[in-house]
Design a protein around this motif. Structure first.
Motif, PDB file in Angstrom:
ATOM      1  N   CYS A  64       0.829  -1.200   0.000  1.00 20.54           N
ATOM      2  CA  CYS A  64       0.000   0.000   0.000  1.00 20.54           C
ATOM      3  C   CYS A  64       0.864   1.251   0.000  1.00 20.54           C
ATOM      4  CB  CYS A  64      -0.884  -0.032   1.252  1.00 20.54           C
ATOM      5  SG  CYS A  64      -2.082   1.286   1.348  1.00 20.54           S
ATOM      6  N   MET A  65       0.403   2.283  -0.674  1.00 18.70           N
ATOM      7  CA  MET A  65       1.049   3.589  -0.666  1.00 18.70           C
ATOM      8  C   MET A  65       0.025   4.638  -0.228  1.00 18.70           C
ATOM      9  SD  MET A  65       3.214   6.022  -1.039  1.00 18.70           S
ATOM     10  CE  MET A  65       4.667   5.061  -1.414  1.00 18.70           C
ATOM     11  N   GLN A  66       0.487   5.563   0.611  1.00 18.74           N
ATOM     12  CA  GLN A  66      -0.372   6.641   1.109  1.00 18.74           C
ATOM     13  C   GLN A  66       0.203   7.983   0.655  1.00 18.74           C
ATOM     14  OE1 GLN A  66      -1.804   8.370   5.420  1.00 18.74           O
ATOM     15  NE2 GLN A  66      -1.609   6.156   5.213  1.00 18.74           N
ATOM     16  N   PRO A  67      -0.263   8.482  -0.491  1.00 21.45           N
ATOM     17  CA  PRO A  67       0.199   9.777  -0.982  1.00 21.45           C
ATOM     18  C   PRO A  67      -0.855  10.859  -0.759  1.00 21.45           C
ATOM     19  CG  PRO A  67      -0.797   8.590  -2.777  1.00 21.45           C
ATOM     20  CD  PRO A  67      -1.052   7.775  -1.511  1.00 21.45           C
ATOM     21  N   GLU A  68      -0.439  12.102  -0.833  1.00 17.46           N
ATOM     22  CA  GLU A  68      -1.435  13.163  -0.952  1.00 17.46           C
ATOM     23  C   GLU A  68      -2.041  13.073  -2.352  1.00 17.46           C
ATOM     24  OE1 GLU A  68      -2.059  17.964  -0.425  1.00 17.46           O
ATOM     25  OE2 GLU A  68      -0.075  17.231  -0.989  1.00 17.46           O
ATOM     26  N   TYR A  69      -3.369  13.120  -2.425  1.00 18.21           N
ATOM     27  CA  TYR A  69      -4.018  13.068  -3.731  1.00 18.21           C
ATOM     28  C   TYR A  69      -5.422  13.620  -3.605  1.00 18.21           C
ATOM     29  CZ  TYR A  69      -5.255  11.101  -8.363  1.00 18.21           C
ATOM     30  OH  TYR A  69      -5.635  10.924  -9.675  1.00 18.21           O
ATOM     31  N   SER A  70      -5.729  14.597  -4.422  1.00 19.36           N
ATOM     32  CA  SER A  70      -7.066  15.173  -4.489  1.00 19.36           C
ATOM     33  C   SER A  70      -7.192  15.885  -5.821  1.00 19.36           C
ATOM     34  CB  SER A  70      -7.295  16.175  -3.341  1.00 19.36           C
ATOM     35  OG  SER A  70      -6.537  17.364  -3.551  1.00 19.36           O
ATOM     36  N   ALA A  71      -8.357  16.438  -6.081  1.00 20.64           N
ATOM     37  CA  ALA A  71      -8.589  17.137  -7.346  1.00 20.64           C
ATOM     38  C   ALA A  71      -7.726  18.385  -7.488  1.00 20.64           C
ATOM     39  CB  ALA A  71     -10.064  17.510  -7.477  1.00 20.64           C
ATOM     40  N   VAL A  72      -7.195  18.905  -6.372  1.00 14.96           N
ATOM     41  CA  VAL A  72      -6.297  20.063  -6.452  1.00 14.96           C
ATOM     42  C   VAL A  72      -4.847  19.702  -6.123  1.00 14.96           C
ATOM     43  CG1 VAL A  72      -8.082  21.785  -6.028  1.00 14.96           C
ATOM     44  CG2 VAL A  72      -6.857  20.781  -4.083  1.00 14.96           C
ATOM     45  N   ALA A  73      -4.588  18.462  -5.802  1.00 12.25           N
ATOM     46  CA  ALA A  73      -3.216  17.995  -5.539  1.00 12.25           C
ATOM     47  C   ALA A  73      -2.998  16.726  -6.347  1.00 12.25           C
ATOM     48  CB  ALA A  73      -3.004  17.726  -4.051  1.00 12.25           C
ATOM     49  N   ARG A  74      -2.668  16.900  -7.630  1.00 11.44           N
ATOM     50  CA  ARG A  74      -2.603  15.773  -8.561  1.00 11.44           C
ATOM     51  C   ARG A  74      -1.171  15.476  -9.003  1.00 11.44           C
ATOM     52  NH1 ARG A  74      -6.350  17.237 -13.260  1.00 11.44           N
ATOM     53  NH2 ARG A  74      -5.509  15.272 -14.045  1.00 11.44           N
ATOM     54  N   TYR A  75      -0.189  16.044  -8.324  1.00  9.45           N
ATOM     55  CA  TYR A  75       1.200  15.869  -8.753  1.00  9.45           C
ATOM     56  C   TYR A  75       1.657  14.417  -8.687  1.00  9.45           C
ATOM     57  CZ  TYR A  75       1.801  16.215  -3.663  1.00  9.45           C
ATOM     58  OH  TYR A  75       1.694  16.028  -2.304  1.00  9.45           O
ATOM     59  N   GLU A  76       1.024  13.606  -7.826  1.00 12.78           N
ATOM     60  CA  GLU A  76       1.434  12.201  -7.745  1.00 12.78           C
ATOM     61  C   GLU A  76       1.066  11.415  -9.000  1.00 12.78           C
ATOM     62  OE1 GLU A  76       3.513  11.239  -5.806  1.00 12.78           O
ATOM     63  OE2 GLU A  76       3.242  11.997  -3.760  1.00 12.78           O
ATOM     64  N   GLU A  77       0.177  11.947  -9.830  1.00 13.50           N
ATOM     65  CA  GLU A  77      -0.087  11.306 -11.118  1.00 13.50           C
ATOM     66  C   GLU A  77       1.173  11.290 -11.983  1.00 13.50           C
ATOM     67  OE1 GLU A  77      -3.481  13.021 -13.064  1.00 13.50           O
ATOM     68  OE2 GLU A  77      -4.742  12.854 -11.278  1.00 13.50           O
ATOM     69  N   ALA A  78       2.077  12.226 -11.711  1.00 16.83           N
ATOM     70  CA  ALA A  78       3.345  12.287 -12.445  1.00 16.83           C
ATOM     71  C   ALA A  78       4.492  11.702 -11.633  1.00 16.83           C
ATOM     72  CB  ALA A  78       3.658  13.737 -12.816  1.00 16.83           C
ATOM     73  N   ASN A  79       4.181  11.038 -10.522  1.00 17.43           N
ATOM     74  CA  ASN A  79       5.237  10.488  -9.670  1.00 17.43           C
ATOM     75  C   ASN A  79       4.901   9.069  -9.227  1.00 17.43           C
ATOM     76  OD1 ASN A  79       7.610  10.510  -7.910  1.00 17.43           O
ATOM     77  ND2 ASN A  79       6.222  10.910  -6.214  1.00 17.43           N
ATOM     78  N   LEU A  80       4.166   8.906  -8.142  1.00 14.54           N
ATOM     79  CA  LEU A  80       3.982   7.601  -7.518  1.00 14.54           C
ATOM     80  C   LEU A  80       2.883   6.741  -8.130  1.00 14.54           C
ATOM     81  CD1 LEU A  80       4.290   8.463  -3.722  1.00 14.54           C
ATOM     82  CD2 LEU A  80       5.703   6.819  -4.955  1.00 14.54           C
ATOM     83  N   LEU A  81       1.840   7.361  -8.657  1.00 17.09           N
ATOM     84  CA  LEU A  81       0.644   6.592  -8.986  1.00 17.09           C
ATOM     85  C   LEU A  81       0.855   5.602 -10.119  1.00 17.09           C
ATOM     86  CD1 LEU A  81      -2.230   9.165  -8.460  1.00 17.09           C
ATOM     87  CD2 LEU A  81      -1.172   7.584  -6.843  1.00 17.09           C
ATOM     88  N   GLU A  82       1.703   5.935 -11.076  1.00 19.02           N
ATOM     89  CA  GLU A  82       1.956   4.982 -12.154  1.00 19.02           C
ATOM     90  C   GLU A  82       2.712   3.762 -11.628  1.00 19.02           C
ATOM     91  OE1 GLU A  82       1.723   3.204 -15.814  1.00 19.02           O
ATOM     92  OE2 GLU A  82       0.645   4.941 -14.997  1.00 19.02           O
ATOM     93  N   VAL A  83       3.619   3.977 -10.684  1.00 20.91           N
ATOM     94  CA  VAL A  83       4.320   2.847 -10.056  1.00 20.91           C
ATOM     95  C   VAL A  83       3.313   1.955  -9.336  1.00 20.91           C
ATOM     96  CG1 VAL A  83       6.066   2.158  -8.367  1.00 20.91           C
ATOM     97  CG2 VAL A  83       6.434   4.194  -9.773  1.00 20.91           C
ATOM     98  N   CYS A  84       2.425   2.564  -8.554  1.00 23.42           N
ATOM     99  CA  CYS A  84       1.417   1.790  -7.818  1.00 23.42           C
ATOM    100  C   CYS A  84       0.538   0.995  -8.776  1.00 23.42           C
ATOM    101  CB  CYS A  84       0.568   2.720  -6.963  1.00 23.42           C
ATOM    102  SG  CYS A  84       1.479   3.535  -5.634  1.00 23.42           S
ATOM    103  N   ASN A  85       0.130   1.632  -9.855  1.00 22.74           N
ATOM    104  CA  ASN A  85      -0.735   0.979 -10.827  1.00 22.74           C
ATOM    105  C   ASN A  85      -0.063  -0.241 -11.439  1.00 22.74           C
ATOM    106  OD1 ASN A  85      -3.135   0.817 -12.507  1.00 22.74           O
ATOM    107  ND2 ASN A  85      -1.858   1.568 -14.174  1.00 22.74           N
TER     108      ASN A  85
END
Length: 325
Positions: free
Chosen positions: A179-200
């Motif tokens: 499991c990964m716990q990142p900040e993520y919301s409609a106004v904090a989407r920077y993890e789409e360019a960092n952690l989320l692809e790894v998690c996916n």
């Protein structure tokens, strides 16, 4: 309530995770009422939430202690209790970090405060530059092998660091972060360019913290007005950091969609996250029964592709996050 599996594991968790940082007295915006905190946890369980997230550092153990009291009468087999290690728990050497010593000391303290024989999800709260990841993973693996921890997770790091940890686990045959716990919301989407692809790609569950951006996405703040005294916006510079024109444009879209589908801005913001394929369970942080019920009802809100696209349009995900060093 609906349920899903946590990443590639077989454990079932509710689509909302109850964040327990509010249950304490360290900050003025916390609940500062033990009995009310316990009542709210009981109400969350009654709504079908079986996933609770806290940390040893939240009010220096007070949150874990409250959670332990609250779930003492619950069916432990149905609960998924998550906590974290890394932060400073005392002054002096070895009072923080991810050394074997600190992890093994702190897991025992967390088990005592939570009044449980095992922790379902034990997470490293941050990356530790001063401790080899091999030492950290070996200590965590030992906890899994001895039954004190069921799964391990991580929070808030770079994609390189997380990938290195996963690779090391694979090479050394250590337990892998589930499991990964990142900040993520409609106004904090920077993890789409960092952690989320790894998690996916790696089958890692994602439980976003601050899914409502510290209350910004509830719509309680206004462009031209100072935050009301007693709100997190009044007390926290991090919340006021969301007050950018780009983010106000996102909030405008959230408000418009909410009005069109007879929902609240908070429900729309949570529904947007719940429809991301990579997201397992946003971590909500209600401080009242009304907030809790509003959040729970978000599980049944469906957004069209067009509505989701309107919410996304003002932001372009970038890493590092704008304003970070």
């Amino acid at each position: 309530m609906t349920y899903t599996t946590l990443g590639d594991t077989g454990v079932d968790v509710s689509r909302l995770c109850l964040g327990c940082m509010n249950f304490g007295s360290e900050r003025p915006w916390m609940m500062n009422d033990r009995d009310a905190s316990i009542d709210l946890i009981h109400e969350a369980l009654d709504h079908g939430i079986n996933f609770l997230d806290t940390a040893n550092v939240y009010s220096t153990g007070e949150s874990e202690d409250i959670v332990g009291d609250a779930v003492a009468s619950a069916n432990r087999d149905e609960l998924v209790l998550a906590t974290k290690v890394f932060g400073e728990m005392r002054d002096g050497p070895n009072g923080s970090g991810l050394s074997r010593k600190h992890i093994l000391d702190q897991v025992e303290a967390s088990l005592d405060r939570l009044d449980t024989d095992y922790i379902d999800l034990y997470q490293i709260h941050r990356w530790d530059d001063d401790t080899p990841i091999e030492e950290t993973l070996a200590a965590l693996d030992r906890l899994v092998e001895t039954g004190r921890v069921r799964y391990i997770g991580a929070s808030t790091m770079t994609a390189y660091e997380f990938t290195k940890a996963l690779y090391t686990s694979d090479i050394e045959d250590y337990s892998r972060f589930a499991c990964m716990q990142p900040e993520y919301s409609a106004v904090a989407r920077y993890e789409e360019a960092n952690l989320l692809e790894v998690c996916n790609r790696e089958g890692v569950g994602v439980i976003p913290w601050s899914p409502l951006a510290g209350g910004f996405l509830t719509g309680k703040y206004e462009r031209e007005a100072e935050p009301t005294e007693g709100t997190r916006g009044a007390a926290s510079e991090s919340v006021r950091g969301y007050f950018t024109e780009e983010n106000w444009a996102v909030l405008d879209a959230v408000r418009d969609v909410a009005a069109e589908i007879d929902a609240t801005p908070a429900q729309v913001a949570l529904a947007w996250l719940l429809e991301r394929d990579v997201v397992t369970a946003p971590i909500i942080g209600p401080r009242s029964s009304d907030h809790l019920r509003e959040n729970v009802d978000a599980v049944s809100v469906d957004l069209s592709d067009e509505e989701a696209a309107r919410i996304e349009a003002p932001k372009t995900p970038r890493w590092p996050a704008p304003g970070s060093d």
